[in-house]
Design an enzyme around this catalytic site. Structure first.
Site, short mmCIF file in Angstrom:
data_model
loop_
_atom_site.label_atom_id
_atom_site.label_comp_id
_atom_site.label_asym_id
_atom_site.label_seq_id
_atom_site.Cartn_x
_atom_site.Cartn_y
_atom_site.Cartn_z
N GLN A 20 -4.71 -1.27 9.40
CA GLN A 20 -4.61 -2.61 8.82
C GLN A 20 -5.19 -3.65 9.77
OE1 GLN A 20 -3.40 -3.33 5.64
NE2 GLN A 20 -4.19 -5.36 6.09
N LYS A 71 0.84 -1.20 0.00
CA LYS A 71 0.00 0.00 0.00
C LYS A 71 0.87 1.25 0.00
CE LYS A 71 -3.87 -2.43 2.09
NZ LYS A 71 -4.70 -2.72 3.27
N ASP A 91 -11.29 2.90 3.70
CA ASP A 91 -11.71 1.51 3.50
C ASP A 91 -13.22 1.39 3.34
OD1 ASP A 91 -9.51 -0.21 3.31
OD2 ASP A 91 -9.11 -0.07 5.47
#
Ligand code: NAD
Length: 281
Positions: A96, A52, A119
């Site tokens: 995460q 990422k 997200d």
């Protein structure tokens, strides 16, 4: 039969995102900023976070990496996310998952304001998706929609069957396809006659997490088959779909790896840019 090339498509998307990120920087005098929080040393999470951050660099997005030790307290983790929430240079925040067991992930994620929730996991963003309003959509299902769009797959009036109802894949996938005018069925571990449900699908999306679970007899001739599954078997990545057999019947199909996977990071970068652009409106 066409094999959907997720790697190539993701590269095309990322080239377009570089242009958007550069335009943002030109207009506002600073880069789009994405904060990535990794807690603990889970090896798979470390790989995802590294990719990422690399993706950000490649797109011209500034990344703010925060690594916290596995024994961090709930209060410390929440404090970091709150600090990022009020940092104007940070347009998007990603924590995460999974988190170490002693932490309450829901309460940490709740510290991310919806406007910075890259997200799309927050109740507000899922609510917006359910209402078919503008918001941030979870990266993996969004990547599937982008693949369908770029391969000119008609969704209107088509029968879409999704296997899996998780908050990060199945559920938002169903809402996206519904918003795209498909007739949607969501199957899950309690579904009776799964094979029959699947065999009716014009578009079949597998998000189960079981290697080679979808066999050829479950697939209609000419169906579009999207395999979200990532299963590690003997050190190899295998999807939820028995690719060798199902590809004989499908009109379009995604491989694993190289299908949905590469689109996920591309959509994360896209979400970060969209959050930044919206913050400036
Ligand atoms: P999950 O475990 O949260 O959900 C799995 C779903 O499958 C559940 O809703 C469950 O009801 C359903 N299911 C399980 N067994 C079933 C059965 N026998 N019959 C019918 N339905 C069944 O998983 P998830 O987070 O949604 O992920 C699904 C898969 O997608 C995993 O393999 C994961 O690794 C992969 N994944 C890939 C990406 C990507 O970028 N490509 C991103 C996220 C997840």
């Amino acid at each position: 039969m066409t094999i959907i090339d997720g790697k190539q498509t993701a590269a095309e998307v990322r080239a377009q995102l570089r242009v958007r990120a550069a335009a943002f920087e030109e207009k506002y005098g600073r880069k789009v900023g994405l904060a990535v929080v990794l807690i603990g040393e889970d090896p798979a999470s470390q790989v995802y976070v590294r990719n990422k951050i690399k993706g950000c660099e490649d797109a011209g997005i500034r990344s703010f990496a925060h690594y916290l030790p596995a024994d961090v307290t709930q209060a410390q983790a929440e404090e970091l996310v709150r600090a990022l929430a009020s940092d104007e240079a940070v347009h998007g925040i990603l924590v995460q998952l999974p988190l170490p067991k002693h932490l309450d992930a829901e309460r940490i994620l709740a510290c991310i304001p919806a406007a910075k929730d890259v997200d799309g996991f927050s109740a507000e963003n899922i609510g917006r998706l359910a209402l078919n309003e503008e918001g941030t959509v979870a990266c993996t299902p969004l990547g599937v929609m982008e693949l369908l769009r770029r391969y000119h797959v008609e969704t209107r009036g088509k029968r879409a069957v999704i296997i899996g109802r998780s908050n990060i894949v199945g559920r938002p996938m169903a809402l996206l396809l519904l918003n795209a005018d498909a007739t949607v069925t969501v199957c899950h571990s309690r579904t009776v006659n799964l094979a029959e449900e699947c065999a009716r699908a014009d578009i079949l999306v597998a998000a189960i997490g079981k290697p080679n679970f979808i066999t050829a007899d479950m697939v209609k001739e000419g169906a579009v088959v999207i395999d979200v599954g990532i299963n590690r078997v003997d050190g190899k990545l295998i999807g939820d779909v028995d690719f060798a057999a199902v590809s004989q019947k499908a009109s379009l199909i995604t491989p694993v790896p190289g299908g949905v996977g590469p689109m996920t990071i591309a959509m994360l970068l896209q979400n970060a840019i969209s959050c930044a652009e919206r913050a400036m409106r």
